[in-house]
Scaffold this motif. Structure first.
Motif, PDB file in Angstrom:
ATOM      1  N   GLU A 165       5.747   4.454   0.720  1.00 61.03           N
ATOM      2  CA  GLU A 165       6.468   6.247   0.566  1.00 61.03           C
ATOM      3  C   GLU A 165       7.335   5.455   2.343  1.00 61.03           C
ATOM      4  O   GLU A 165       8.730   6.096   2.639  1.00 61.03           O
ATOM      5  CB  GLU A 165       5.729   6.983   1.286  1.00 61.03           C
ATOM      6  N   ASN A 182      -0.184  -1.189  -0.201  1.00 60.99           N
ATOM      7  CA  ASN A 182       0.134  -0.181   0.039  1.00 60.99           C
ATOM      8  C   ASN A 182       0.766   1.229   0.010  1.00 60.99           C
ATOM      9  O   ASN A 182       1.823   1.267   0.243  1.00 60.99           O
ATOM     10  CB  ASN A 182      -1.177   0.085   1.295  1.00 60.99           C
ATOM     11  N   PRO A 183       0.303   2.562  -0.520  1.00 63.18           N
ATOM     12  CA  PRO A 183       1.416   3.368  -1.125  1.00 63.18           C
ATOM     13  C   PRO A 183       1.633   4.192   0.667  1.00 63.18           C
ATOM     14  O   PRO A 183       2.824   4.668   0.607  1.00 63.18           O
ATOM     15  CB  PRO A 183       0.134   4.329  -1.051  1.00 63.18           C
ATOM     16  N   LEU A 215       2.644   2.213  -7.845  1.00 60.55           N
ATOM     17  CA  LEU A 215       3.031   3.129  -6.784  1.00 60.55           C
ATOM     18  C   LEU A 215       4.091   4.173  -7.056  1.00 60.55           C
ATOM     19  O   LEU A 215       4.857   4.924  -6.268  1.00 60.55           O
ATOM     20  CB  LEU A 215       3.413   2.183  -6.212  1.00 60.55           C
TER      21      LEU A 215
END
Lengths: 442, 222
Positions: free
Chosen positions: A282, A277-278, A410
């Motif tokens: 990140e 997931n982002p 992503l």
């Protein structure tokens, strides 16, 4: 957007101007009063002095200049007057003040009856003089105040700015944060008014972090919880198969084995989706060498590739991009895993890692049977399985390429599927060399 | 061959013990890191299968502590964690191999055999793969019974490849092996030695995996 600073500054300046002008108005009225009193006293003094002069007066008319008018009445007869008076009486036949118009001006008249001589003395001065005096007085008093308004406005502006500084530095500190920074705000000696806000913000950040970690933790806990029992299941099936002699039972056990493997595969892929997931991505981004990751994945899979007597080549050279090891590992495991699965015995797999103008380009080709022409777009959707692959007894559940697509997204990259020169599928992935990244300042 | 199994999940521990016993291994299982450390002290074990998620301590710490006490065992790590970082930490901590749960029993057995072979190599003087036998004492190689001389560097290389049969050795891994002997290497030294080795070995005994490295296959070519 309302600006507190602008609003405060404007309100304060407006108030300042309002107060200054009401003070000026008030001052003007009291100066008017003051100058009236002065002039009235002067008129009374004049009238009194004329009382004595009047009796000596012989000529009918005389020139009294611009600023004084005079009439002496005996009973109803005007017997002495200054040149600037009309024939009618300029005042009243009663002691006191009155205002009157003659000789093109408005005058203030004082009437006074000399008891001795029974003469009415009427002395007048133009009102104009009084205004001029009042104006002079008020201007002298107000000018400094009016002149300081711009300076006061500036001072107010800076005072307000200075007063709001803690708020500004707080919002600046918040603005510069990366979305994944849950560290408490650390502001030295916060203003009393801001302290509760900072405390609240920090507890909110703490709760967010806990929630985020719980989510991350959930994935790895779920993995651990499910992987161990699945391992047990697999080992027991392995042991059972070893001790089984009947062919039909062995077939049943093999079927169970396959189902277990499919379950394992599904769990792995679902976990991967949650890990890519982002926010997670990140938080774990750094400079990673794509080529090195490809080497590592090939090394890990080599035993299985060799068992199928397939050949694999990696063509290219080191290419560093901002990414996470996990994401790239997953990407290659899926792409090379698919190629290995769908390429036949003694088939070929080719992995390219190179760079064009703006991207690192990854390409994985296999010598399998590829896809039907209408399926190139569909296989990127979740849970889609190619009809060709369902015929083969592949163990995919149709998540592999969906995960690859998510990882490509992503990176803000592109993915394209087409027929390979080797005969099977060619997957081409473009990952941009530079990606906007949040500055990580606490 | 006595194996110490360190695993806190009882059903996994039981199933694995049963499976390994049927393969002829002697197994003792413990469920905590502390118990593992005291078992290692006895010195009865030749190999450890270690789960990282133990109730009382991290498996990696068990590994490090054992190595600190100079009682490091050849170790195969089993874990539900699957990140590259964990894997590298495990291997750097002194483990020989790493297997993510859920694993295939065949795979586990194959990896145990690789570790055993390396142990055997350390203790015996002969390694055999397929038709090729390497004599560690005389630095000679026998291909289908015919002896061939090897240079010191060729011997080092083929030993590294045969010790890790079935796995890829990268060029830099092989270079490191030769550097350990204080050799200055030209950039294509490895390619040259591999080329010379191939002349003395059966066709395709050493495989080149372009872009990755070299490998000796364990597949018995039928």
């Amino acid at each position: 957007m309302r600006s507190i600073r602008r609003q405060l500054t404007l309100t304060l300046i407006a108030l300042l101007i309002l107060i200054s002008f009401s003070a000026a108005l008030q001052g003007y009225r009291s100066s008017m009063l003051k100058s009236s009193e002065l002039f009235d006293a002067e008129l009374i003094a004049l009238a009194n002095s004329f009382t004595h002069v009047a009796l000596l007066q012989t000529s009918q008319q005389f020139d009294s200049g611009e600023n004084i008018a005079l009439q002496l009445w005996k009973k109803d007869t005007l017997f002495v007057s200054s040149l600037n008076t009309p024939k009618r009486k300029i005042g009243k036949f009663s002691t006191g003040f009155s205002d009157n118009n003659f000789a093109g001006k408005r005058w203030r008249v004082y009437s006074h009856l000399s008891q001795k001589a029974q003469i009415w003395i009427m002395v007048a001065q133009p009102l104009q003089g009084r205004f001029e005096l009042a104006d002079k007085m008020i201007i002298a008093a107000m000018a400094p105040i009016i002149l300081t308004i711009p300076f006061l406005a500036l001072i107010i502006y800076f005072a307000v700015s200075h007063g709001l500084k803690p708020l500004r530095s707080l919002s600046e500190a918040l603005r510069r944060r990366s979305p994944r920074n849950f560290e408490p705000l650390n502001i030295d000696a916060p203003a009393t008014e801001l302290a509760p806000m900072i405390t609240t913000l920090n507890s909110l950040l703490g709760r967010l972090q806990a929630a985020f970690e719980r989510e991350q933790q959930f994935a790895s806990n779920a993995a651990h919880e499910l992987r161990t029992p699945l391992s047990v299941l697999k080992i027991n099936l392995h042991n059972l198969r070893k001790d089984t002699v009947s062919d039909s039972n062995i077939q049943r056990i093999d079927k169970l084995h396959q189902d277990t493997d499919r379950m394992i595969h599904a769990i792995n892929q679902i976990l991967l989706l949650s890990r890519t997931n982002p926010e997670y991505f990140e938080a774990n981004s750094r400079q990673v060498d794509v080529y090195e990751i490809a080497q590592s994945v090939i090394s890990d899979m080599y035993a299985s590739i060799d068992n199928k007597q397939q050949t694999i080549e990696l063509i290219g050279k080191p290419q560093v991009i901002l990414s996470s090891e996990f994401a790239l590992l997953t990407l290659f495991q899926n792409l090379i895993g698919n190629a290995h699965k769908y390429a036949p015995q003694e088939g070929h797999i080719q992995v390219h890692v190179h760079q064009d103008a703006s991207d690192v380009v990854i390409q994985v080709d296999d010598s399998g049977s590829g896809l039907n022409d209408d399926e190139y777009a569909k296989v990127l959707e979740r849970f889609y399985r190619s009809s060709k692959h369902i015929e083969q007894k592949g163990q995919g559940i149709g998540l592999g390429l969906a995960i690859v697509k998510q990882i490509v997204d992503l990176h803000a990259g592109r993915i394209r599927l087409h027929r390979s020169t080797l005969g099977g599928l060619s997957v081409q992935v473009h990952l941009p060399l530079s990606r906007k990244r949040e500055v990580n300042i606490a | 061959m006595r194996i110490l199994l360190v695993e806190d999940d009882i059903s996994l521990s039981d199933a694995l013990s049963q499976s390994l016993r049927s393969e002829g291994y002697a197994i003792d299982s413990v469920a905590t890191g502390a118990a593992a450390l005291s078992a290692i002290v006895t010195g009865e074990f030749t190999l450890m299968i270690l789960d990282l998620g133990l109730p009382d301590m991290d498996g990696i710490d068990v590994l490090r502590q054992a190595h600190r006490n100079k009682q490091g065992l050849p170790t195969l790590i089993l874990t539900a964690r699957d990140s590259m970082t964990d894997k590298i930490t495990g291997l750097d901590g002194g483990a020989d191999d790493y297997l993510a749960k859920p694993f295939d029993m065949q795979e586990l057995l194959a990896r145990l055999r690789v570790i055993e072979r390396r142990l055997g190599t350390a203790n015996s003087s002969i390694v055999t793969i397929g038709a090729v036998t390497l004599d560690l004492a005389s630095h000679q190689i026998q291909v289908e019974g015919e002896s061939k001389e090897l240079s010191r560097r060729e011997f080092m290389l083929i030993k590294a490849l045969m010790d890790n049969a079935g796995r890829i050795q990268s060029k830099s891994q092989l270079e490191t092996r030769l550097y350990e002997w204080g050799d200055e290497l030209s950039s294509n030294a490895i390619e040259v030695h591999i080329h010379n080795l191939r002349k003395k070995l059966p066709k395709d005994f050493i495989k080149t995996i372009r872009g990755v490295g070299y490998s000796v296959t364990t597949r018995t070519s039928a």
